[in-house]
Design an enzyme around this catalytic site. Structure first.
Site, PDB file in Angstrom:
ATOM      1  CG  HIS A  75       4.100   1.687  17.877  1.00 19.53           C
ATOM      2  ND1 HIS A  75       2.895   1.056  18.032  1.00 19.53           N
ATOM      3  CD2 HIS A  75       3.997   2.359  16.695  1.00 19.53           C
ATOM      4  CE1 HIS A  75       2.101   1.331  17.007  1.00 19.53           C
ATOM      5  NE2 HIS A  75       2.751   2.136  16.176  1.00 19.53           N
ATOM      6  CB  VAL A  76       9.905   4.986  17.499  1.00 20.38           C
ATOM      7  CG1 VAL A  76       9.857   5.028  19.010  1.00 20.38           C
ATOM      8  CG2 VAL A  76      10.939   3.958  17.005  1.00 20.38           C
ATOM      9  NE  ARG A 107      -6.807  -8.303   1.552  1.00 24.01           N
ATOM     10  CZ  ARG A 107      -7.657  -7.545   2.213  1.00 24.01           C
ATOM     11  NH1 ARG A 107      -8.626  -8.104   2.892  1.00 24.01           N
ATOM     12  NH2 ARG A 107      -7.534  -6.230   2.204  1.00 24.01           N
ATOM     13  CD  GLU A 128       2.322  -1.444  20.207  1.00 23.11           C
ATOM     14  OE1 GLU A 128       3.022  -2.226  19.549  1.00 23.11           O
ATOM     15  OE2 GLU A 128       2.060  -0.283  19.861  1.00 23.11           O
ATOM     16  N   GLY A 141       0.854  -1.195   0.000  1.00 21.11           N
ATOM     17  CA  GLY A 141       0.000   0.000   0.000  1.00 21.11           C
ATOM     18  C   GLY A 141       0.885   1.239   0.000  1.00 21.11           C
ATOM     19  NE  ARG A 142      -2.393   4.914   2.822  1.00 26.48           N
ATOM     20  CZ  ARG A 142      -3.677   4.707   3.104  1.00 26.48           C
ATOM     21  NH1 ARG A 142      -4.615   5.326   2.408  1.00 26.48           N
ATOM     22  NH2 ARG A 142      -4.045   3.908   4.082  1.00 26.48           N
ATOM     23  CG  ASP A 177       8.095   0.420  15.407  1.00 26.22           C
ATOM     24  OD1 ASP A 177       8.782   0.913  16.331  1.00 26.22           O
ATOM     25  OD2 ASP A 177       7.181   1.054  14.838  1.00 26.22           O
ATOM     26  NE  ARG A 232      -1.907  -0.722  14.701  1.00 29.01           N
ATOM     27  CZ  ARG A 232      -1.264   0.361  14.227  1.00 29.01           C
ATOM     28  NH1 ARG A 232       0.021   0.323  13.963  1.00 29.01           N
ATOM     29  NH2 ARG A 232      -1.913   1.494  14.059  1.00 29.01           N
TER      30      ARG A 232
HETATM   31  P1  NAP Z   1      -2.606   0.814   2.934  1.00 25.42           P
HETATM   32  O1  NAP Z   1      -2.169   1.832   1.960  1.00 25.42           O
HETATM   33  O2  NAP Z   1      -4.059   0.610   3.171  1.00 25.42           O
HETATM   34  O3  NAP Z   1      -1.949  -0.586   2.480  1.00 25.42           O
HETATM   35  C1  NAP Z   1      -2.269  -1.793   3.093  1.00 25.42           C
HETATM   36  C2  NAP Z   1      -1.679  -2.940   2.272  1.00 25.42           C
HETATM   37  O4  NAP Z   1      -1.904  -4.155   2.987  1.00 25.42           O
HETATM   38  C3  NAP Z   1      -2.313  -3.108   0.887  1.00 25.42           C
HETATM   39  O5  NAP Z   1      -1.319  -3.478  -0.025  1.00 25.42           O
HETATM   40  C4  NAP Z   1      -3.302  -4.254   1.102  1.00 25.42           C
HETATM   41  O6  NAP Z   1      -3.519  -4.912  -0.145  1.00 25.42           O
HETATM   42  C5  NAP Z   1      -2.520  -5.104   2.096  1.00 25.42           C
HETATM   43  N1  NAP Z   1      -3.389  -5.971   2.897  1.00 25.42           N
HETATM   44  C6  NAP Z   1      -4.479  -5.624   3.607  1.00 25.42           C
HETATM   45  N2  NAP Z   1      -5.022  -6.702   4.189  1.00 25.42           N
HETATM   46  C7  NAP Z   1      -4.256  -7.753   3.851  1.00 25.42           C
HETATM   47  C8  NAP Z   1      -4.314  -9.151   4.123  1.00 25.42           C
HETATM   48  N3  NAP Z   1      -5.293  -9.674   4.866  1.00 25.42           N
HETATM   49  N4  NAP Z   1      -3.353  -9.936   3.613  1.00 25.42           N
HETATM   50  C9  NAP Z   1      -2.387  -9.427   2.830  1.00 25.42           C
HETATM   51  N5  NAP Z   1      -2.265  -8.116   2.531  1.00 25.42           N
HETATM   52  C10 NAP Z   1      -3.204  -7.293   3.019  1.00 25.42           C
HETATM   53  O7  NAP Z   1      -1.980   1.072   4.352  1.00 25.42           O
HETATM   54  P2  NAP Z   1      -0.634   1.867   4.741  1.00 25.42           P
HETATM   55  O8  NAP Z   1      -0.920   3.319   4.814  1.00 25.42           O
HETATM   56  O9  NAP Z   1       0.484   1.407   3.884  1.00 25.42           O
HETATM   57  O10 NAP Z   1      -0.441   1.341   6.264  1.00 25.42           O
HETATM   58  C11 NAP Z   1      -0.356  -0.024   6.534  1.00 25.42           C
HETATM   59  C12 NAP Z   1      -0.396  -0.304   8.024  1.00 25.42           C
HETATM   60  O11 NAP Z   1       0.868  -0.028   8.606  1.00 25.42           O
HETATM   61  C13 NAP Z   1      -1.369   0.515   8.871  1.00 25.42           C
HETATM   62  O12 NAP Z   1      -2.690   0.017   8.805  1.00 25.42           O
HETATM   63  C14 NAP Z   1      -0.780   0.426  10.256  1.00 25.42           C
HETATM   64  O13 NAP Z   1      -1.335  -0.659  10.969  1.00 25.42           O
HETATM   65  C15 NAP Z   1       0.702   0.155   9.999  1.00 25.42           C
HETATM   66  N6  NAP Z   1       1.532   1.306  10.446  1.00 25.42           N
HETATM   67  C16 NAP Z   1       2.387   1.169  11.482  1.00 25.42           C
HETATM   68  C17 NAP Z   1       3.153   2.247  11.883  1.00 25.42           C
HETATM   69  C18 NAP Z   1       4.108   2.158  13.036  1.00 25.42           C
HETATM   70  O14 NAP Z   1       4.275   3.142  13.723  1.00 25.42           O
HETATM   71  N7  NAP Z   1       4.759   1.028  13.255  1.00 25.42           N
HETATM   72  C19 NAP Z   1       3.024   3.471  11.244  1.00 25.42           C
HETATM   73  C20 NAP Z   1       2.153   3.575  10.185  1.00 25.42           C
HETATM   74  C21 NAP Z   1       1.411   2.480   9.780  1.00 25.42           C
HETATM   75  P3  NAP Z   1      -4.822  -5.803  -0.398  1.00 25.42           P
HETATM   76  O15 NAP Z   1      -5.987  -5.033   0.120  1.00 25.42           O
HETATM   77  O16 NAP Z   1      -4.814  -6.022  -1.889  1.00 25.42           O
HETATM   78  O17 NAP Z   1      -4.594  -7.090   0.334  1.00 25.42           O
HETATM   79  C1  8YV Z   2       1.224   5.893  15.431  1.00 23.73           C
HETATM   80  C2  8YV Z   2       0.817   4.063  13.730  1.00 23.73           C
HETATM   81  O1  8YV Z   2       2.342   5.863  16.205  1.00 23.73           O
HETATM   82  O2  8YV Z   2      -0.178   5.428  12.089  1.00 23.73           O
HETATM   83  C3  8YV Z   2      -0.167   4.338  12.650  1.00 23.73           C
HETATM   84  O3  8YV Z   2      -0.930   3.410  12.332  1.00 23.73           O
HETATM   85  O4  8YV Z   2       0.964   2.981  14.190  1.00 23.73           O
HETATM   86  C4  8YV Z   2       1.676   5.145  14.222  1.00 23.73           C
HETATM   87  O5  8YV Z   2       2.002   6.074  13.254  1.00 23.73           O
HETATM   88  C5  8YV Z   2       0.149   5.362  16.270  1.00 23.73           C
HETATM   89  O6  8YV Z   2      -1.024   5.230  15.560  1.00 23.73           O
HETATM   90  C6  8YV Z   2      -0.026   6.286  17.442  1.00 23.73           C
HETATM   91  O7  8YV Z   2      -1.189   6.049  18.115  1.00 23.73           O
END
Ligand code: NAP
Ligand code: 8YV
Length: 325
Positions: free
Chosen positions: A282-283, A178, A264, A156-157, A259, A235
């Site tokens: 988680h940074v 998917r 957590e 995704g993004r 992360d 996550r």
């Molecule tokens: P996004 O643009 O919606 O992309 C999500 C990707 O995951 C898509 O390629 C989607 O493709 C795929 N996906 C969704 N469900 C799936 C499944 N069951 N099996 C396989 N692939 C699947 O989201 P994003 O903006 O990139 O963000 C993704 C996630 O990163 C967030 O939802 C968040 O939980 C996590 N995140 C964590 C942090 C952090 O601080 N560690 C920060 C930002 C984001 P398909 O729908 O085709 O499967």
């Molecule tokens: C944030 C994240 O730290 O955007 C998300 O999905 O996991 C992080 O960027 C978190 O959501 C803060 O609550």
């Protein structure tokens, strides 16, 4: 003037900069600071039309049912697995998140975590600080990025921002989701196990929630194999932590860079006790610059809605305006 302000519930603390703006715009009820949360909800719940949330307390059906005038949930974070968006959508409530403004920051951190894990940079720094370099050089690392194939789970993004960076490293990139992502040159694997078998590193960047719970299980880790490295910036719920701990202990995989965690900020002692893995609290998005941009989007979504306009970034489960309106 104050009497006309919309009532908003804040589920936990937000950056002061965000709270200041919310205070200017709304009558804010702080759930996180309430001695008795149920009493607060019972007292003001019938007036609350908006929620601002940063994880912490889940915004689930049970909570939303107690707020009969609720119209919007503005979530700090692109991931909104702590909000029951499906229920909200079915009840005419719009949920917004903070996409895009954090893509580059999270991708940067992912690359940092990948390099730190592969080349044992955290361990090397601890080695120097402990004065051990005076005795002998830090051991050569078994792992390297050279000749590795990297499988990204989620294109995704943020997955795309990670892949763009990895291209500069000269590694082979493939991905699993998917459906194939549009406009990307990398090989798509519809089957996660097949991809895990073919790669040396898995980078996980998909949404959390029931649909992806424990997607990275024992079978995936075994397919990744003894030279394999798992990087999770998605996550904690996406990885079966017990299976991961077993795989690391029994050397079914080489290492991990994490992360995020299932419970957590509590991190299993078994992981903390392992010196060969890298653990971050988680940074991934946690710079002042990026967190401010995320916070501003929380406020701007609420502002747009309060002014009678469309919220800026509704999540797919709650398209706005709702179909048929
Ligand atoms: P996004 O643009 O919606 O992309 C999500 C990707 O995951 C898509 O390629 C989607 O493709 C795929 N996906 C969704 N469900 C799936 C499944 N069951 N099996 C396989 N692939 C699947 O989201 P994003 O903006 O990139 O963000 C993704 C996630 O990163 C967030 O939802 C968040 O939980 C996590 N995140 C964590 C942090 C952090 O601080 N560690 C920060 C930002 C984001 P398909 O729908 O085709 O499967
Ligand atoms: C944030 C994240 O730290 O955007 C998300 O999905 O996991 C992080 O960027 C978190 O959501 C803060 O609550």
């Amino acid at each position: 003037m104050v009497a006309n302000k919309i009532d908003l519930m804040l589920t936990g603390p937000m950056m002061q900069y965000v709270e200041d703006q919310l205070n200017d715009l709304f009558t804010v009820h702080r759930l996180g600071k309430a001695a008795d949360r149920e009493a607060l909800i019972a007292g003001v719940g019938h007036r609350v039309r908006a929620i601002a949330t940063a994880g912490g307390a889940p915004v689930d059906a049970a909570m939303m049912q107690k707020l009969p005038k609720l119209e919007i949930v503005s979530n700090f974070g692109v991931g909104y697995d702590s909000v029951d968006a499906k229920w909200a959508g079915a009840h005419g409530i719009v949920v917004t998140n903070t996409p895009d403004v954090l893509n580059e920051e999270v991708a940067d951190t992912t690359i940092g975590l990948l390099l730190a894990t592969v080349r044992q940079l955290s361990q090397a720094e601890r080695y120097l600080r402990a004065g051990k370099w005076l005795e002998k050089p830090f051991p050569l690392t078994v792992a390297t990025l050279r000749d590795r194939t990297i499988g990204i789970i989620g294109m995704g993004r943020i997955g795309k921002a990670i892949a763009r960076r990895l291209e500069a490293f000269g590694v082979t990139i493939v991905y699993h989701s998917r459906r194939p992502a549009t406009g990307v040159p990398w090989r798509h694997y519809p089957d996660l196990i097949a991809m895990a078998r073919d790669v040396d590193v898995l980078i996980v960047i998909i949404p959390g929630g029931p649909a992806t719970k424990n997607l990275i299980n024992r079978e995936v880790l075994e397919a990744l194999g003894p030279n394999g490295i798992l990087i999770n910036v998605a996550r904690g719920s996406v990885v079966d932590e017990t299976a991961l701990i077993d795989a690391l202990r029994s050397k079914k995989i080489l290492s991990a860079g994490l992360d995020v965690y299932a419970d957590e900020p509590r991190v299993p002692k078994e992981l903390i006790d392992m010196d060969h893995i890298v653990l971050l609290p988680h940074v991934a998005s946690a710079s002042v610059h990026t967190r401010r941009a995320m916070g501003q989007l929380v406020v701007d979504n609420l502002k747009a809605w309060a002014a009678g306009n469309n919220p800026l970034t509704p999540v797919p489960e709650t398209p706005w305006p709702p179909k048929g309106r």
